[in-house]
Design an enzyme around this catalytic site. Structure first.
Site, PDB file in Angstrom:
ATOM      1  N   LYS A   6      30.653  30.970  26.166  1.00 13.65           N
ATOM      2  CA  LYS A   6      29.573  31.590  25.383  1.00 13.65           C
ATOM      3  C   LYS A   6      28.224  31.281  26.024  1.00 13.65           C
ATOM      4  O   LYS A   6      27.376  32.151  26.168  1.00 13.65           O
ATOM      5  CB  LYS A   6      29.605  31.088  23.931  1.00 13.65           C
TER       6      LYS A   6
ATOM      7  N   GLN B 158      30.939  26.278  15.866  1.00 12.37           N
ATOM      8  CA  GLN B 158      32.301  26.558  16.350  1.00 12.37           C
ATOM      9  C   GLN B 158      33.340  26.027  15.360  1.00 12.37           C
ATOM     10  O   GLN B 158      33.302  24.858  14.990  1.00 12.37           O
ATOM     11  CB  GLN B 158      32.482  25.908  17.732  1.00 12.37           C
TER      12      GLN B 158
ATOM     13  N   ASP C 119      27.880  34.906  13.501  1.00 13.01           N
ATOM     14  CA  ASP C 119      29.325  35.029  13.293  1.00 13.01           C
ATOM     15  C   ASP C 119      29.626  35.924  12.093  1.00 13.01           C
ATOM     16  O   ASP C 119      30.754  36.367  11.915  1.00 13.01           O
ATOM     17  CB  ASP C 119      29.931  33.638  13.038  1.00 13.01           C
TER      18      ASP C 119
END
Ligand code: NAP
Length: 293
Positions: free
Chosen positions: A52, A96, A119
């Site tokens: 990422k 995460q 997200d």
């Protein structure tokens, strides 16, 4: 046209459009920034986070990686999230998952400023998506939708079956397809006659986590198959990644199908970058970027 949907090439195109959008903002002195928070030393998560970071920087964005030890307390993590919420250089925050067992993942996700929740897991974004309002859309389902639109154009009236009802893939995928005016069925582990349900699908999305669970004879001839599953298996003495769909038999009947690897996976990070750009544009009162080529 091949019936294989090349997610790698599609993701490359999307990342290129994101990079152009970022370059356009540079002229105004604006740099989109993404902060990724990793708690603990899960090897798979470390690989995701590293990738990422690399792709964020390649797109011309600012990238920060916050690595915290597994024993970090929840209050300390929440304090970091608060700091990132308040930082105007940070437009996107990604914590995460999975988090260590002693943490309340929902509380952490819901502490993120919804405008920076790239997200799309914050309860406000879930509600906005469910009611058809402008929201942050979870990256994996967004990637699937972009590929479906590209391949099929107008999706309205098509029968869509989503196998899997997780909060991160199945449910938001179903909401997005409903938003496209598909007739949507969500199947799960208690669904009866799953084979028959799958055979009714013009669009079949598999998000289960079971290697090759869906054979070709569950696929309606000509259907578009999106395989979200990523399963690591041992076969012929080596480790391989396979999807939830039995690719070889399904590819013989499907009108279009995503492979694993090289299908949905590359689109997920590309959509994360796209969401960060979108969040940055919104934070600066600019229109959402054009993501479709
Ligand atoms: P999850 O939270 O474990 O959910 C799996 C879903 O599949 C559940 O709803 C479960 O039903 C359903 N299911 C399990 N066994 C089934 C069966 N025999 N028949 C029908 N449905 C069944 O998984 P997830 O997080 O959504 O992930 C799904 C897969 O996608 C995994 O392989 C994951 O690695 C992959 N993934 C890929 C990406 C990407 O970037 N490509 C991103 C996220 C996830 P119940 O609810 O009834 O238990």
């Amino acid at each position: 046209m091949s019936n294989i949907i090349d997610g790698k090439a599609f993701a490359l195109g999307l990342r290129g459009r994101v990079a152009s959008g970022v370059a356009g903002l540079a002229a105004r002195g604006i740099v989109p920034g993404l902060a990724v928070v990793l708690v603990g030393e899960d090897p798979a998560s470390e690989v995701y986070v590293r990738n990422k970071g690399i792709q964020t920087r390649e797109a011309g964005m600012a990238s920060w990686e916050h690595k915290l030890p597994a024993e970090t307390g929840q209050a300390e993590l929440l304090a970091l999230v608060e700091k990132l919420n308040a930082d105007p250089a940070v437009h996107g925050i990604l914590v995460q998952l999975p988090l260590p067992a002693h943490m309340d993942a929902e509380a952490v996700i819901n502490a993120i400023d919804p405008a920076k929740d790239v997200d799309g897991f914050h309860i406000l974004n879930v509600g906005l998506l469910g009611t058809g309002q402008k929201s942050m859309v979870p990256c994996t389902p967004l990637g699937c939708l972009l590929m479906l639109r590209d391949r099929l154009g107008d999706l309205s009236g098509l029968n869509a079956v989503v196998v899997g009802r997780s909060n991160i893939v199945g449910k938001p995928m179903a909401q997005l397809l409903l938003g496209e005016s598909c007739t949507v069925t969500i199947a799960h582990s208690r669904t009866k006659n799953l084979a028959e349900v799958c055979r009714s699908a013009d669009i079949l999305v598999a998000a289960v986590g079971r290697p090759r669970m869906i054979p070709g004879d569950w696929v309606k001839p000509g259907a578009t198959v999106i395989d979200v599953g990523i399963n690591r298996i041992e076969e012929d003495g080596r480790t391989r990644l396979v999807g939830d769909v039995d690719f070889d038999s399904a590819a013989r009947v499907a009108g279009a199908i995503t492979p694993v690897p090289g299908g949905v996976g590359p689109m997920t990070i590309a959509c994360l970058l796209a969401n960060t750009l979108t969040a940055c544009c919104r934070a600066n009162g600019l229109p959402d970027p054009e993501l479709v080529g």
